[in-house]
Scaffold this motif. Structure first.
Motif, PDB file in Angstrom:
ATOM      1  N   PHE A 145      65.001  60.094  48.497  1.00  8.07           N
ATOM      2  CA  PHE A 145      64.949  61.733  48.883  1.00  8.07           C
ATOM      3  C   PHE A 145      66.344  62.365  49.034  1.00  8.07           C
ATOM      4  O   PHE A 145      66.539  63.533  48.746  1.00  8.07           O
ATOM      5  CB  PHE A 145      64.075  61.900  49.970  1.00  8.07           C
ATOM      6  CG  PHE A 145      63.523  63.581  49.795  1.00  8.07           C
ATOM      7  CD1 PHE A 145      62.424  63.732  49.249  1.00  8.07           C
ATOM      8  CD2 PHE A 145      63.946  64.463  50.586  1.00  8.07           C
ATOM      9  CE1 PHE A 145      61.988  65.123  48.945  1.00  8.07           C
ATOM     10  CE2 PHE A 145      63.617  65.822  50.628  1.00  8.07           C
ATOM     11  CZ  PHE A 145      62.642  65.950  49.989  1.00  8.07           C
TER      12      PHE A 145
ATOM     13  N   PHE B 207      61.714  63.969  45.021  1.00  5.72           N
ATOM     14  CA  PHE B 207      60.799  65.045  45.181  1.00  5.72           C
ATOM     15  C   PHE B 207      59.565  64.583  44.717  1.00  5.72           C
ATOM     16  O   PHE B 207      58.358  64.741  45.546  1.00  5.72           O
ATOM     17  CB  PHE B 207      61.229  66.142  44.495  1.00  5.72           C
ATOM     18  CG  PHE B 207      60.371  67.504  44.522  1.00  5.72           C
ATOM     19  CD1 PHE B 207      60.673  68.327  45.743  1.00  5.72           C
ATOM     20  CD2 PHE B 207      59.447  67.896  43.717  1.00  5.72           C
ATOM     21  CE1 PHE B 207      59.988  69.542  45.766  1.00  5.72           C
ATOM     22  CE2 PHE B 207      58.658  68.917  43.926  1.00  5.72           C
ATOM     23  CZ  PHE B 207      58.736  69.812  44.963  1.00  5.72           C
TER      24      PHE B 207
ATOM     25  N   VAL C  60      57.768  61.760  47.000  1.00  3.97           N
ATOM     26  CA  VAL C  60      57.261  62.381  47.818  1.00  3.97           C
ATOM     27  C   VAL C  60      55.740  62.909  47.745  1.00  3.97           C
ATOM     28  O   VAL C  60      54.741  62.683  48.458  1.00  3.97           O
ATOM     29  CB  VAL C  60      58.013  63.306  48.914  1.00  3.97           C
ATOM     30  CG1 VAL C  60      57.213  63.927  49.801  1.00  3.97           C
ATOM     31  CG2 VAL C  60      59.116  62.484  49.148  1.00  3.97           C
ATOM     32  N   LEU C  61      55.676  63.622  46.555  1.00  2.00           N
ATOM     33  CA  LEU C  61      54.336  64.260  46.171  1.00  2.00           C
ATOM     34  C   LEU C  61      53.497  62.867  45.953  1.00  2.00           C
ATOM     35  O   LEU C  61      52.189  62.950  46.234  1.00  2.00           O
ATOM     36  CB  LEU C  61      54.678  65.106  45.039  1.00  2.00           C
ATOM     37  CG  LEU C  61      55.381  66.358  45.079  1.00  2.00           C
ATOM     38  CD1 LEU C  61      55.161  67.289  44.050  1.00  2.00           C
ATOM     39  CD2 LEU C  61      54.792  67.025  46.521  1.00  2.00           C
TER      40      LEU C  61
ATOM     41  N   ALA D 189      52.247  61.463  49.097  1.00  2.00           N
ATOM     42  CA  ALA D 189      51.224  62.179  49.736  1.00  2.00           C
ATOM     43  C   ALA D 189      49.919  61.859  49.090  1.00  2.00           C
ATOM     44  O   ALA D 189      49.045  61.818  49.724  1.00  2.00           O
ATOM     45  CB  ALA D 189      51.472  63.665  49.755  1.00  2.00           C
TER      46      ALA D 189
ATOM     47  N   PHE E   1      49.945  68.312  38.818  1.00  2.00           N
ATOM     48  CA  PHE E   1      51.112  69.154  39.539  1.00  2.00           C
ATOM     49  C   PHE E   1      52.359  68.819  39.346  1.00  2.00           C
ATOM     50  O   PHE E   1      52.998  69.195  39.320  1.00  2.00           O
ATOM     51  CB  PHE E   1      50.285  69.082  41.030  1.00  2.00           C
ATOM     52  CG  PHE E   1      51.470  70.051  41.818  1.00  2.00           C
ATOM     53  CD1 PHE E   1      51.245  71.366  41.696  1.00  2.00           C
ATOM     54  CD2 PHE E   1      52.255  69.425  42.831  1.00  2.00           C
ATOM     55  CE1 PHE E   1      51.967  72.203  42.331  1.00  2.00           C
ATOM     56  CE2 PHE E   1      53.109  70.380  43.317  1.00  2.00           C
ATOM     57  CZ  PHE E   1      53.012  71.753  43.340  1.00  2.00           C
TER      58      PHE E   1
ATOM     59  N   HIS F 209      46.546  75.163  40.809  1.00  2.00           N
ATOM     60  CA  HIS F 209      46.409  74.038  41.997  1.00  2.00           C
ATOM     61  C   HIS F 209      46.589  74.806  43.240  1.00  2.00           C
ATOM     62  O   HIS F 209      45.640  74.577  44.028  1.00  2.00           O
ATOM     63  CB  HIS F 209      47.688  72.959  41.766  1.00  2.00           C
ATOM     64  CG  HIS F 209      47.924  72.192  42.774  1.00  2.00           C
ATOM     65  ND1 HIS F 209      47.170  70.863  42.624  1.00  2.00           N
ATOM     66  CD2 HIS F 209      48.501  72.146  43.837  1.00  2.00           C
ATOM     67  CE1 HIS F 209      47.668  70.099  43.628  1.00  2.00           C
ATOM     68  NE2 HIS F 209      48.501  70.813  44.605  1.00  2.00           N
ATOM     69  N   LEU F 210      47.505  75.758  43.232  1.00  2.00           N
ATOM     70  CA  LEU F 210      47.709  76.269  44.645  1.00  2.00           C
ATOM     71  C   LEU F 210      46.194  77.216  45.186  1.00  2.00           C
ATOM     72  O   LEU F 210      45.928  77.299  46.297  1.00  2.00           O
ATOM     73  CB  LEU F 210      48.839  77.341  44.504  1.00  2.00           C
ATOM     74  CG  LEU F 210      50.389  76.688  44.903  1.00  2.00           C
ATOM     75  CD1 LEU F 210      51.466  77.583  44.686  1.00  2.00           C
ATOM     76  CD2 LEU F 210      50.345  76.072  46.089  1.00  2.00           C
TER      77      LEU F 210
ATOM     78  N   LYS G 275      43.605  75.312  46.227  1.00  2.00           N
ATOM     79  CA  LYS G 275      43.773  74.781  47.917  1.00  2.00           C
ATOM     80  C   LYS G 275      43.443  76.304  48.651  1.00  2.00           C
ATOM     81  O   LYS G 275      42.990  76.129  49.831  1.00  2.00           O
ATOM     82  CB  LYS G 275      45.334  74.702  48.158  1.00  2.00           C
ATOM     83  CG  LYS G 275      45.965  73.621  47.187  1.00  2.00           C
ATOM     84  CD  LYS G 275      45.651  72.187  48.153  1.00  2.00           C
ATOM     85  CE  LYS G 275      45.808  71.003  47.248  1.00  2.00           C
ATOM     86  NZ  LYS G 275      46.286  69.861  47.779  1.00  2.00           N
TER      87      LYS G 275
ATOM     88  N   ILE H 295      61.708  66.716  54.493  1.00  2.00           N
ATOM     89  CA  ILE H 295      60.831  66.386  53.379  1.00  2.00           C
ATOM     90  C   ILE H 295      59.557  67.220  53.276  1.00  2.00           C
ATOM     91  O   ILE H 295      59.162  67.781  52.223  1.00  2.00           O
ATOM     92  CB  ILE H 295      60.277  64.810  53.587  1.00  2.00           C
ATOM     93  CG1 ILE H 295      61.592  64.030  53.416  1.00  2.00           C
ATOM     94  CG2 ILE H 295      59.111  64.479  52.494  1.00  2.00           C
ATOM     95  CD1 ILE H 295      61.262  62.406  53.315  1.00  2.00           C
TER      96      ILE H 295
ATOM     97  N   ILE I  87      60.769  70.908  52.002  1.00  2.00           N
ATOM     98  CA  ILE I  87      61.203  70.687  50.582  1.00  2.00           C
ATOM     99  C   ILE I  87      60.139  70.725  49.651  1.00  2.00           C
ATOM    100  O   ILE I  87      60.021  71.320  48.728  1.00  2.00           O
ATOM    101  CB  ILE I  87      62.249  69.879  50.332  1.00  2.00           C
ATOM    102  CG1 ILE I  87      63.528  70.443  51.164  1.00  2.00           C
ATOM    103  CG2 ILE I  87      62.942  70.053  48.831  1.00  2.00           C
ATOM    104  CD1 ILE I  87      64.721  69.468  51.052  1.00  2.00           C
ATOM    105  N   THR I  88      59.189  69.808  50.063  1.00  2.00           N
ATOM    106  CA  THR I  88      58.054  69.517  49.038  1.00  2.00           C
ATOM    107  C   THR I  88      56.971  70.413  49.463  1.00  2.00           C
ATOM    108  O   THR I  88      55.845  70.063  48.986  1.00  2.00           O
ATOM    109  CB  THR I  88      57.653  67.902  49.258  1.00  2.00           C
ATOM    110  OG1 THR I  88      57.478  67.653  50.590  1.00  2.00           O
ATOM    111  CG2 THR I  88      58.881  67.064  48.556  1.00  2.00           C
TER     112      THR I  88
ATOM    113  N   THR J  91      55.891  72.898  48.574  1.00  3.93           N
ATOM    114  CA  THR J  91      55.216  73.641  47.384  1.00  3.93           C
ATOM    115  C   THR J  91      54.316  72.790  46.835  1.00  3.93           C
ATOM    116  O   THR J  91      53.072  73.396  46.511  1.00  3.93           O
ATOM    117  CB  THR J  91      56.427  74.060  46.424  1.00  3.93           C
ATOM    118  OG1 THR J  91      56.984  72.907  46.262  1.00  3.93           O
ATOM    119  CG2 THR J  91      57.338  75.075  46.851  1.00  3.93           C
ATOM    120  N   GLY J  92      54.507  71.559  46.897  1.00  8.02           N
ATOM    121  CA  GLY J  92      53.475  70.740  46.113  1.00  8.02           C
ATOM    122  C   GLY J  92      52.340  70.229  47.393  1.00  8.02           C
ATOM    123  O   GLY J  92      51.227  70.160  46.952  1.00  8.02           O
ATOM    124  N   VAL J  93      52.741  69.527  48.510  1.00 12.29           N
ATOM    125  CA  VAL J  93      51.645  69.121  49.190  1.00 12.29           C
ATOM    126  C   VAL J  93      50.866  69.944  49.917  1.00 12.29           C
ATOM    127  O   VAL J  93      49.730  69.787  50.045  1.00 12.29           O
ATOM    128  CB  VAL J  93      52.525  68.130  50.400  1.00 12.29           C
ATOM    129  CG1 VAL J  93      51.562  67.475  51.208  1.00 12.29           C
ATOM    130  CG2 VAL J  93      53.594  67.333  49.721  1.00 12.29           C
ATOM    131  N   LYS J  94      51.204  71.247  50.299  1.00 19.72           N
ATOM    132  CA  LYS J  94      50.547  72.037  51.202  1.00 19.72           C
ATOM    133  C   LYS J  94      49.283  72.802  50.240  1.00 19.72           C
ATOM    134  O   LYS J  94      49.535  72.948  49.196  1.00 19.72           O
ATOM    135  CB  LYS J  94      51.185  73.189  51.785  1.00 19.72           C
ATOM    136  CG  LYS J  94      52.182  72.664  52.811  1.00 19.72           C
ATOM    137  CD  LYS J  94      51.809  72.848  54.356  1.00 19.72           C
ATOM    138  CE  LYS J  94      52.402  72.202  55.230  1.00 19.72           C
ATOM    139  NZ  LYS J  94      52.050  72.402  56.554  1.00 19.72           N
TER     140      LYS J  94
END
Lengths: 382, 309, 273
Positions: free
Chosen positions: B128, B189, B192-193, B196, B235, B302-303, B306, C264, C267-268, C270-273
């Motif tokens: 990261f 980046f 990490v996505l 998750a 995404f 996507h957003l 949510k 982490i 910054i991420t 935007t994607g995870v939330k």
């Protein structure tokens, strides 16, 4: 049907120094429905996962039929498992969900790949799979749902899909991990019937984990009641109900819970509670001990002599009534009596009632919790 | 009887009046609370977009005395402008390298990192690090690393017995080189996505798959992991492509947009702010915006999803 | 065989991490080596001639490094403060108050999420030029005063705050501002922290906008300063150049290593939330 017996021999397992299973032996006969029942944390789920191969035991052996499967991968054991969450693949239709175990076994690796796979698979194999899927779906009456996704199904329907996925390939045994716990009460009762029917129809070996004693009592051929990593008692439902091996079993099985009364055993074997003779006697060898007397709610009856109780509350259950009362000698000690709704309650205006019982319907437990010889009836010395 | 009814009616009326008073108060508060944001939204987003559209149909130049309406000439010119078309092509090539590598490698790293227990935090941090680092500074470092004579990368290539590669002077290598730096930056980046996404897959499904006979990890990947990661992957592809189309820093540092390294945003910058061809730059900006909006639709969906779940 | 198998993932990860971390290592190594060792391509960590002081001094002398950092801090914290001041009440109103135009505003916010700053740069630049505000801190910060992403994020997080508590607070006589900042925002501190990291990192590292509105080297934030510095040195002294790069990346890297989780997440987000 490829049903098999299942032998669990001396299984032990510890998680980070915590002994979760302390040497479990169960021999499940082919075609038997056996329940592993106990409070959460008693090790029943871990045992099921060890049978499935999802956990490795520290010691002991698992045999399916005559094969030692202890070191085998879950996929090689030919066991089917129904998970508490059902674990259906959410992206697949019901048809594909049920077909997955067959695809894994009957198609080559290349034929299982997405997109390109369908060109590598033989038409015969695919047709054979589909026939089996439809048959399994029909058995569980979900043939009309085959093209839906799990998200479009109700809880009960998902349950059936999970069962269909389990039975589609005629496994050596079915493992079920609390499969009904996510259903509402009414559906749960219904699925209990269906599971029992399914077991009868398939004649397959079932190992069923539950914390619900009613499920275990109603469906099983035998029950293994577990607590703290040990088997407290292994026997038929009526064994466990009528002859609980110890206090743990007595407390766990039966609703309402068994009445437990602290008693003393006199030198002549006479059993007394709170200084009152109860008219029953223990074996002479137990003389002088402190013990616990267990009496089921339906075995307490209004009588001329016996325990004096103060009636506190009467619960109507339709066919029968639960009478909740406290002992006159110790108001903090509750007892429950089960009466037919038609039976009158002969308590005085003060709500005081005298309860008697039959000696052969009582259970006597020693201070260490183990069952003692059954008390016998004796003439009361007034 | 009727008196009671009247009193009742009066009571309802006052309750009603009171409720509207409360509602009006809440409305006023609402307006007050959003006022600064609304004003800024107008000043920063709404008005500029309108002005931008206005510029794009004129030959406006900053500081020029007269401005003419030119219709869609700017857009026509853009598609006949060799430099801009080269920038477009280069950006697409850049994206075509960054998207598959940036997504694929990130998925691979995420799968490996996900399986680690004690060392997971370490690997996560290591991969990261480039995401947090100032890209301008790191591009300078890359320039040094890739230097044909004194950079260690070429030293290694020479040591292996190959000819040194002039990453940053051969025009045909400029875009691939910068794409590699782009992959380097976006990898962590995306990882990490993906991590998750992997964490969100219920363990039950893997266990069910094993009992269903998926002994081979490849089978488990295609039965559970890949389909369950579907939304995450979509995404990640969208965000990676958006950031690929916004490549700017590496070009600004490494090549200043010289031949072979023209990209969308840098051409836009040159036209608008170096050459002051405001009208023309506005047209280019609208083309850039259109590309980003098309790519963003996936992201917003996507957003937005949510929002509802 | 099985041992190799359990080591293989580590081996692959280590090889990847080597490539990923090489620039950082090389930057650090060169920044403490003397310019004479520039042709040394070995990765040996101890330089023959330790010249960190010389390199960093040169970096600081050639260009106002400290000034760049200060500019960066002023701009980043200025932007963050205004973003929070404007986004929190707006998000609260959108989540918890009823007023006409609420739906429209929310739609606008979501639409604005898709519009990158670079697309708005041209008209904003013309506007600031007309107002003769170029080469000011204000020009560097103004376009970022409103973060639609912050509104969106706080709106998401505020919505889950129980209405009963807000109603109870109103009855207890709290003003709406107190409810918004004192109660509801306090329930969303993780979102606030994550957004702050997100905003600070994004603006510390941004080059595009400062490059447009700032020509005065004394106002340059770190990335623009780095660009100036690279032009001044133009490859002559890599030791000093790497020292400069190290100085500029250091604040974010150090913060990242100290608060890894938050970074982490921020910054991420935007994607995870």
């Amino acid at each position: 049907m490829t049903r098999q017996s299942l032998d669990i021999k001396g299984i032990g397992k510890a998680f980070g120094g915590d002994d979760v299973l302390k040497g479990i032996d169960i021999s499940v006969r082919a075609g038997e429905f056996i329940s592993l029942v106990g409070m959460s944390g008693c090790g029943k789920s871990t045992l099921l996962r060890i049978i499935a191969g999802l956990e490795r035991p520290d010691r002991g052996q698992i045999m399916i039929g005559d094969t030692d499967v202890t070191g085998m991968d879950p996929s090689d054991r030919n066991l089917a498992m129904v998970f508490q969450s059902y674990a259906l693949y959410p992206h697949m239709t019901v048809r594909d969900n049920i077909a997955t175990p067959l695809r894994m076994r009957k198609l080559s690796l290349s034929a299982r790949m997405p997109l390109v796979g369908r060109f590598a698979a033989s038409a015969d194999a695919l047709k054979d799979i589909d026939t089996n899927v439809v048959k399994a779906a029909e058995t569980l009456q979900i043939a009309h749902l085959l093209d839906r996704k799990p998200a479009q199904l109700s809880g009960g329907q998902r349950q059936r899909v999970a069962l269909a996925r389990a039975l589609v390939r005629s496994p050596a045994a079915f493992l079920m991990d609390e499969p009904l716990s996510n259903l509402d009460a009414k559906l749960r009762a219904h699925m209990r019937d269906e599971l029992a029917n399914l077991h009868r129809r398939l004649g397959a070996t079932f190992v069923y984990v539950t914390h619900d004693q009613v499920e275990a009592m109603t469906m099983s051929n035998r029950i293994a009641l577990m607590s703290e990593g040990r088997i407290e008692q292994l026997g038929t439902p009526s064994d466990l109900y009528q002859r609980p091996a110890n206090l743990t079993v007595a407390r766990f099985i039966g609703s309402p819970a068994i009445n437990l009364i602290p008693v003393e055993i006199a030198t002549n074997g006479a059993i007394g509670a709170y200084g009152r003779d109860l008219g029953i006697a223990a074996a002479r060898s137990h003389a002088g001990q402190v013990a616990t007397l267990g009496i089921r709610a339906e075995d307490l009856v209004p009588a001329a002599r016996g325990l004096q109780v103060q009636v506190e509350r009467i619960e109507m259950h339709g066919a029968d009534r639960f009478v909740h009362a406290s002992l006159v000698a110790d108001a903090s000690h509750q007892v429950t009596m089960r009466l037919a709704a038609s039976e009158a309650l002969p308590s005085g205006d003060d709500g005081i009632l005298t309860l008697g019982f039959r000696a052969d319907r009582t259970h006597l437990f020693a201070a260490d919790g183990q069952r003692m010889a059954e008390p016998s009836r004796r003439e009361l010395v007034a | 009887m009727s008196a009671v009814a009247e009193i009742d009616g009066a009571a309802t009326a006052t309750v009603h009046a009171r409720r509207t008073a409360v509602e009006r108060k809440m409305m006023r508060r609402g307006f007050l609370f959003v006022a600064p944001a609304v004003l800024l939204l107008l000043a920063i987003y709404v008005i500029p977009v309108i002005v931008l559209a206005g510029f794009s149909v004129t030959d406006y130049q900053l500081g020029a005395l007269s401005t003419r309406f030119v219709g869609i000439d700017n857009f026509v010119n853009a598609f006949n402008d060799q430099v801009f078309m080269r920038a477009m092509k280069n950006t697409v090539i850049y994206a075509l390298i960054v998207i598959p590598l940036g997504v694929g490698l990130a998925l691979g790293v995420a799968l490996l990192v996900h399986g680690r227990k004690r060392s997971r935090a370490f690997w996560e941090a290591a991969y990261f690090l480039p995401v947090t680092a100032t890209l301008v500074a790191m591009a300078t470092v890359w320039q040094f690393l890739l230097h044909p004579s004194i950079g260690p990368v070429n030293a290694a290539i020479k040591w292996m017995g190959f000819e040194p590669v002039s990453f940053l002077s051969d025009p045909s290598l400029l875009i691939p080189t910068m794409a590699m730096i782009g992959v380097w930056q976006v990898l962590g980046f995306n990882m990490v996505l993906f991590l998750a996404g992997l964490t969100a897959i219920p363990q039950d499904l893997y266990e069910a798959a094993r009992l269903d006979g998926a002994k081979n990890p490849i089978d488990r990947f295609f039965t559970v992991t890949w389909p369950m990661l579907g939304p995450t992957t979509l995404f990640v592809v969208v965000t990676t492509s958006i950031s690929a189309f916004k490549v700017f820093e590496t070009v600004a540092v490494l090549t200043k947009g010289r031949f072979g390294s023209e990209v969308l945003l840098f051409s836009l910058y040159l036209e608008g702010f170096e050459y002051s061809n405001t009208g023309y730059a506005a047209a280019l900006t609208l083309i850039f915006l259109a590309i980003i909006l098309v790519l963003s639709i996936g992201q917003t969906v996507h957003l937005d999803r949510k929002v509802h779940y | 065989m099985s041992r190799l198998r359990s080591f293989l993932p580590h081996l692959v990860l280590a090889a990847g991490a080597f490539v990923v971390l090489l620039p950082f290592y090389w930057m650090f190594l060169t920044s403490i080596r003397s310019p004479a060792e520039i042709f040394d391509v070995s990765l040996w960590p101890i330089p023959k001639d330790f010249s960190a002081g010389e390199n960093f001094e040169r970096a600081a002398r050639q260009v106002p490094m400290a000034r760049f950092m200060l500019n960066g801090a002023i701009v980043c914290f200025g932007i963050l403060a205004v973003q929070i001041l404007t986004a929190v009440p707006a998000a609260y109103a959108l989540a918890k108050l009823k007023f006409p135009g609420r739906k429209l505003l929310l739609t606008l916010v979501i639409a604005a999420l898709c519009v990158p700053m670079q697309a708005l740069a041209l008209p904003l630049f013309v506007g600031l030029a007309r107002a003769e505000l170029l080469n000011t801190y204000f020009a560097m910060m103004a376009p970022f005063f409103l973060s639609v992403f912050a509104i969106f994020l706080f709106h998401q997080s505020f919505r889950s705050y129980p209405d009963e508590i807000i109603e109870a607070a109103r009855m207890d006589g709290f003003s709406e501002m107190e409810i918004c900042w004192g109660l509801v925002l306090r329930g969303s501190l993780p979102s606030l922290a994550a957004f702050s990291v997100f905003s600070l990192v994004a603006h510390w590292n941004d080059l595009y906008w400062p490059m447009i509105v700032v020509t005065d080297i004394n106002l340059a934030p770190p990335p623009l300063g780095m660009l100036f510095f690279a032009d001044v040195e133009s490859g002559a002294n890599y030791g000093a150049l790497m020292a400069g790069a190290a100085l500029i990346t250091a604040p974010m890297l150090v913060c990242f290593l100290l608060a890894r989780r938050h970074f982490i997440a921020g910054i991420t987000m935007t994607g995870v939330k």
